[in-house]
Design a protein around this motif. Structure first.
Motif, PDB file in Angstrom:
ATOM      1  N   TYR B   9       0.830  -1.210   0.000  1.00  0.00           N
ATOM      2  CA  TYR B   9       0.000   0.000   0.000  1.00  0.00           C
ATOM      3  C   TYR B   9       0.864   1.259   0.000  1.00  0.00           C
ATOM      4  N   ARG B  10       1.884   1.209   0.848  1.00  0.00           N
ATOM      5  CA  ARG B  10       2.730   2.407   0.975  1.00  0.00           C
ATOM      6  C   ARG B  10       3.441   2.722  -0.338  1.00  0.00           C
ATOM      7  N   ARG B  20      -3.566   9.672  -5.895  1.00  0.00           N
ATOM      8  CA  ARG B  20      -4.093   9.413  -4.553  1.00  0.00           C
ATOM      9  C   ARG B  20      -4.842  10.611  -4.002  1.00  0.00           C
ATOM     10  N   GLU B  23      -8.116  10.736  -5.505  1.00  0.00           N
ATOM     11  CA  GLU B  23      -8.944   9.657  -4.991  1.00  0.00           C
ATOM     12  C   GLU B  23      -9.529  10.012  -3.642  1.00  0.00           C
ATOM     13  N   GLU B  26     -12.204  12.413  -4.018  1.00  0.00           N
ATOM     14  CA  GLU B  26     -13.429  11.778  -4.484  1.00  0.00           C
ATOM     15  C   GLU B  26     -14.102  11.029  -3.335  1.00  0.00           C
ATOM     16  N   GLU B  27     -13.284  10.352  -2.547  1.00  0.00           N
ATOM     17  CA  GLU B  27     -13.833   9.582  -1.436  1.00  0.00           C
ATOM     18  C   GLU B  27     -14.559  10.495  -0.456  1.00  0.00           C
ATOM     19  N   THR B  30     -17.778  11.694  -1.976  1.00  0.00           N
ATOM     20  CA  THR B  30     -18.784  10.633  -1.924  1.00  0.00           C
ATOM     21  C   THR B  30     -19.420  10.581  -0.538  1.00  0.00           C
ATOM     22  N   ILE B  61      -8.594  17.587   6.903  1.00  0.00           N
ATOM     23  CA  ILE B  61      -8.603  16.127   6.766  1.00  0.00           C
ATOM     24  C   ILE B  61      -7.612  15.690   5.703  1.00  0.00           C
ATOM     25  N   LEU B  65      -4.413  13.327   6.131  1.00  0.00           N
ATOM     26  CA  LEU B  65      -4.252  12.104   5.365  1.00  0.00           C
ATOM     27  C   LEU B  65      -2.889  12.068   4.689  1.00  0.00           C
ATOM     28  N   LEU B  68       0.667  11.670   6.435  1.00  0.00           N
ATOM     29  CA  LEU B  68       1.180  10.381   6.851  1.00  0.00           C
ATOM     30  C   LEU B  68       2.040   9.735   5.775  1.00  0.00           C
ATOM     31  N   GLY B  69       2.085  10.326   4.602  1.00  0.00           N
ATOM     32  CA  GLY B  69       2.828   9.682   3.528  1.00  0.00           C
ATOM     33  C   GLY B  69       4.270  10.161   3.468  1.00  0.00           C
ATOM     34  N   ALA B  70       5.128   9.300   3.001  1.00  0.00           N
ATOM     35  CA  ALA B  70       6.539   9.665   2.888  1.00  0.00           C
ATOM     36  C   ALA B  70       6.711  10.752   1.843  1.00  0.00           C
TER      37      ALA B  70
END
Lengths: 114, 889
Positions: B9-10, B20, B23, B26-27, B30, B61, B65, B68-70
């Motif tokens: 996943y990472r 991402r 996405e 979009e999430e 939704t 938010i 989100l 948290l990503g590198a």
């Protein structure tokens, strides 16, 4: 859950949220909104899920490999991202639930003591 | 396994960063739609708004989100970098000051590091297991003599008989001997000079240096009594002078004006064990010292050798030293000027500068310079930290705004760090330039006669520079970060809105005081060295320094008497008599303050003549013509110079000798044996004023003069302005009369003294340079702090003036603080100078480290400079119209 709050409290609450998410996914694969609704419904609206923390929690679950995500179609025809629990997620759920039960039994003992 | 899924996943998230983001957008949308739909279904009127509110801040938010990503981390770094660069471009003055300060502080330290590393730390290259190698030294004890206390000193000079005895005491042990000197290679036009060592046959094997091509010395080339015309050359020389031609092995070339066969080439990387490069290795039996009275040099103590040994552990070392000490003290040798001592042998590391023998003066200066460079680095760090603090204080409003808009504290810190890092990075590049120049300069300044085996600017120096810059950036950058911790957001915003609040900062004041104190120390040090230099330059050596030039030559070697040279000098003297500007001429055996000869001076009825304490205990003589004293400017204080009627049995002694050998008596007419006990006396005909024997600073010496009509050296007293022309002519004339193989030397006394003065000039200029740098940096610090204070209090000043205060009072208010800090720093600095004084005491001349004049001047200088630096921004601001000040932000 304030973002600016001290670490340990939010960590504890985040851990609980992850546990609830995993429990929900153990039953069936759902998208984010549905997970939140499921928790609220089952808890009879006692547990109000902070939507702002839900998605970061889902991301954490994904990063730890306890669930996978895939885009799919909702019953109403919308595109939504569905989360599915993994084997290690189930194992983790078991551990978390056991921990939680031990914790609540301990509290109960203290309260019931005379 | 969970981590595999997680990892998958990472990686996916990292690679598809942009997708991402879309996405999750979009999430979330939704989610919003679903929630809105549900609320509508339940009958809410403001479904959309309620759903929006329930979800919360979308931006937050999404930020969470993606934090948290590198990849987010890299993005943030990019953003911070861009922001930092923009900030730097907006304040170029600040950036330039920081970069220059770092460049100077770090660059100077890197240069000093390079010098000290190569002199003190680095083992010589090309040898195997250098930790096992030792140089041998002798601790000689001199029993108390004639008013002099007992003395112990360490030196590293052995004679060949000593070496023989030491080797015999430990048969088979790896002990080698060598002596260094320069040699010529080639002949005629193509002559070059190289540095050579004459070695015992086991030298290369003791050092563990293999032969790359050819062979080492064979058994038949290893007898001390049979000179072997062979040589081994270094890999470096082979590449440079012989173009790596392998046919050089076996070829015969001229080394030291004699034909020598090259038998081998050492492996690359070896260039001797000193910091000088050594490229030619010759056998000891070929050492060009002629026998004296038929006795070869290896049976006398004429030649001094350095001894090396390899020891495997400390037990072996102690055993070797014990045996060698015994052998050394029981070596039969010609008892010429032997100390009646029992000596102990010591072992020191292969790096000469770390050994027990006294250090060269220049190396001592090098160590002090390291301390000074460190002080400069501290000042630089303090200054940069101050600049950062001031800037951070100016940016308080901006920082508060960012915090209020939702940036996390750690984010803000990260951005501050990035700015420091960028500046430190730029500063380190500049520092590399300073280090590159500085390391070469330091070498030339401190040890110019060394032909270095390694380059001044290498990987280690670069590494040291980068590490130091990083440290400076880290330390200085943490100052504002630490300070901003205590900042209350609201307070800052309120205060910042008007920019009228001036926060005192103890850290800032402290840093300023430290800078000022260190500057005082450095300036005081510079003052001490400058005074020492002045004192040394004022020393009277006893000759007419600026008027003397000399010429000499040798054909075979510089120690023997060569009639061809004497004849050439005679002719030269006649020719130069008519040259304009020549005021006097004489001949002698050596140039003024050049070499002297020591023979066994004796007095009738006295077993051993008294010795002086100090460096020059024994009398030494010079052969001179009768007009010598008048020509070189040496006064005859009693008696007269030589006349032909003396028929060679006369001597002239100097005042010290007269006082020591004939105390309380008139030495004129006294009998003496200047060449050892003989049948007939020589009589003292005159006493000459004391003149220095060889150095500008030396202990008293007994010098005497013996008559001769001819000499190997011509000394001319000339008009100082004509020295260059006269020297050129002398060289030409002399060379024309001698065979081309002869070496002609023409020089002047002032050059010799200049060489002596060099270390003093050095100390003065280096300390002065550093001191001025330090003052400059500190002044910038004071200026920037006061300028900030003034800009913060402009409104306050305007109000006061509008209310009727005099301008001078307002200025005094603001500036007073700064001056007080400077004064405090000066006091601390004076105290520190007093305490640290003893560190430089040995390097000074004629001035104590606590000299009140120097300290007072340093303190005054810093007070004045600090005062000016504090006053300038205040005066500039004070000129503004109070209405303008009130209206301005």
């Amino acid at each position: 859950m304030s973002r600016m709050a001290a670490s340990s409290k939010s960590e504890y609450l985040a851990g609980t949220l992850e546990m609830l998410i995993l429990r929900t996914l153990a039953v069936e694969s759902l998208h984010g909104y549905a997970i939140a609704q499921h928790i609220e419904r089952l808890s009879q609206d006692v547990l109000q899920v902070e939507y702002g923390s839900l998605y970061p929690a889902l991301d954490r679950v994904l990063r730890k490999g306890w669930a996978t995500a895939k885009w799919g179609q909702s019953p109403t025809g919308r595109r939504a991202r569905y989360y599915t629990i993994t084997k290690s997620g189930r194992a983790q759920l078991g551990i978390k639930v056991a921990d939680y039960e031990r914790f609540s039994r301990a509290i109960a003992r203290v309260i019931k003591a005379t | 396994m969970s981590w595999i899924d997680g990892l998958r996943y990472r990686i996916d998230a990292f690679l598809r960063r942009g997708a991402r983001e879309r996405e999750s957008d979009e999430e979330l949308h939704t989610h919003l739609e679903l929630d809105t739909a549900q609320r509508l279904h339940r009958g809410a009127s403001d479904a959309r708004f309620a759903a929006r509110r329930r979800l919360g801040n979308l931006t937050t938010i999404k930020e969470n989100l993606h934090q948290l990503g590198a990849r987010a981390w890299i993005d943030r770094l990019q953003q911070d970098l861009r922001y930092a660069i923009r900030g730097i471009r907006r304040s170029p003055g600040f950036a330039a000051t920081v970069i220059v300060t770092i460049a100077l502080g770090v660059g100077a330290n890197a240069a000093v590091f390079s010098f000290l590393d190569q002199v003190f730390v680095r083992a010589p290259g090309g040898v195997s297991r250098p930790a096992e190698l030792r140089r041998l030294y002798i601790r000689a004890h001199e029993s108390p003599r004639l008013g002099a206390a007992a003395r112990t000193f360490v030196h590293g000079y052995f004679t060949y008989p000593h070496y023989d005895a030491i080797r015999a005491a430990s048969p088979g042990a790896p002990i080698a001997a060598f002596e260094r000197n320069g040699v010529t290679i080639g002949r005629g036009e193509a002559t070059t000079i190289a540095s050579a060592v004459w070695v015992s046959p086991n030298y290369l094997s003791v050092l563990g240096v293999p032969i790359a091509l050819g062979r080492g010395f064979g058994a038949d080339e290893s007898r001390i009594d049979v000179p072997a015309p062979v040589a081994i050359i270094s890999h470096r020389l082979w590449k440079h002078s012989f173009a790596a031609d392998s046919s050089i092995v076996g070829r015969t070339i001229d080394i030291g004006k004699r034909p020598v066969t090259v038998i081998g080439i050492t492996r690359a990387g070896f260039s001797g064990i000193d910091i000088d490069e050594t490229d030619v290795i010759l056998p000891l039996n070929a050492y060009p010292e002629p026998p004296e009275n038929g006795v070869p040099w290896y049976k006398t103590d004429d030649v001094s050798l350095t001894l090396l040994a390899r020891v495997t552990n400390s037990n072996a070392e102690s055993a070797l030293l014990a045996r060698s000490t015994f052998a050394y003290n029981h070596t039969p040798q010609i008892p010429r000027f032997s100390f009646d001592t029992t000596s102990t042998l010591l072992a020191g590391p292969i790096v000469q500068a770390r050994g027990p023998a006294s250090q060269q003066r220049e190396v001592s200066i090098g160590l002090r310079v390291a301390g000074v460079a460190l002080a400069l680095l501290l000042i630089a760090v303090a200054n940069v930290a101050t600049l950062f603090l001031v800037r951070a204080a100016r940016q308080r409003r901006e920082v508060a705004l960012r915090l209020a808009l939702g940036a996390s504290r750690s984010h803000v810190y990260a951005q501050l760090w990035t700015e420091s890092a960028v500046l430190a990075g730029l500063g380190s590049v500049a520092a590399l330039a300073v280090a590159w120049w500085g390391s070469a300069a330091l070498r030339t300044l401190l040890l110019p006669s060394v032909s270095w085996a390694t380059s001044a600017f290498d990987v280690r120096v670069i590494g040291a520079t980068l590490v130091m810059s990083a440290l400076v950036g880290l330390v200085a950058g943490s100052a504002p970060v630490m300070l901003s911790r205590r900042r209350d957001v609201l307070d800052a915003m309120k205060g910042g809105a008007r920019d009228g609040v001036y926060h005192r900062s103890r850290l800032r004041t402290g840093l300023l005081a430290v800078q000022t104190a260190l500057s005082v120390v450095l300036i005081a040090g510079a003052g001490l060295f400058v005074r020492s230099l002045g004192n040394v330059r004022a020393i009277e050596v006893g000759y007419a320094v600026d008027s003397l030039v000399h010429a000499t030559a040798f054909i075979r070697n510089q120690w023997s008497y060569e009639p061809e040279v004497v004849q050439a000098i005679r002719v030269l003297s006649a020719r130069m008599a008519s040259e304009p500007g020549v005021l006097g001429a004489t001949v002698s055996s050596s140039a003024p303050m050049g070499s002297w000869t020591g023979v066994a001076f004796a007095l009738p009825g006295v077993d051993t003549i008294p010795r002086l304490s100090g460096d020059n205990p024994y009398p030494m003589l010079n052969w001179v013509a009768p007009e010598f004293f008048a020509t070189v400017g040496m006064r005859i204080v009693a008696g007269r110079t030589f006349t032909p009627s003396d028929s060679g049995h006369a001597i002239v002694v100097n005042e010290t000798m007269a006082r020591t050998l004939w105390p309380g008596q008139d030495p004129i007419g006294k009998c003496a044996f200047p060449f050892g006990r003989k049948a007939t006396c020589s009589y003292v005909v005159g006493v000459a004023a004391n003149a220095h024997r060889m150095r500008i600073i030396e202990d008293a010496s007994m010098n005497y003069f013996v008559p001769q009509t001819d000499g190997m050296t011509l000394i001319l007293r000339v008009d100082p302005d004509r020295r260059a022309t006269i020297m050129t002519r002398m060289r030409r004339e002399l060379q024309s009369q001698l065979p081309t193989a002869a070496t002609v030397t023409v020089g002047r006394l002032s050059d010799r003294l200049d060489r002596e003065l060099r270390p003093w000039r050095l100390g003065a200029s280096i300390f002065l340079a550093f001191g001025l740098l330090a003052v400059l940096v500190a002044a910038i610090g004071v200026y920037s702090v006061i300028a900030y204070a003034v800009s913060q209090r402009t409104r306050e000043m305007g109000v006061r003036v509008a209310l009727g205060a005099r301008l001078i009072d307002v200025v005094r208010l603001v500036v007073g603080e700064g001056v007080r800090v400077v004064a405090a720093g000066v006091l601390i600095g004076v105290g520190a100078s007093l305490a640290l004084g003893k560190l430089v005491a040995t390097l000074l001349y004629g001035v104590t480290p606590r000299d009140p004049l120097v300290l007072g001047a340093a303190a005054l200088a810093l007070l004045v400079i600090g005062g000016v630096a504090a006053l300038w921004p205040a005066l500039r601001a004070a000129k503004t119209d109070p209405i303008t000040a009130l209206r301005a932000e």
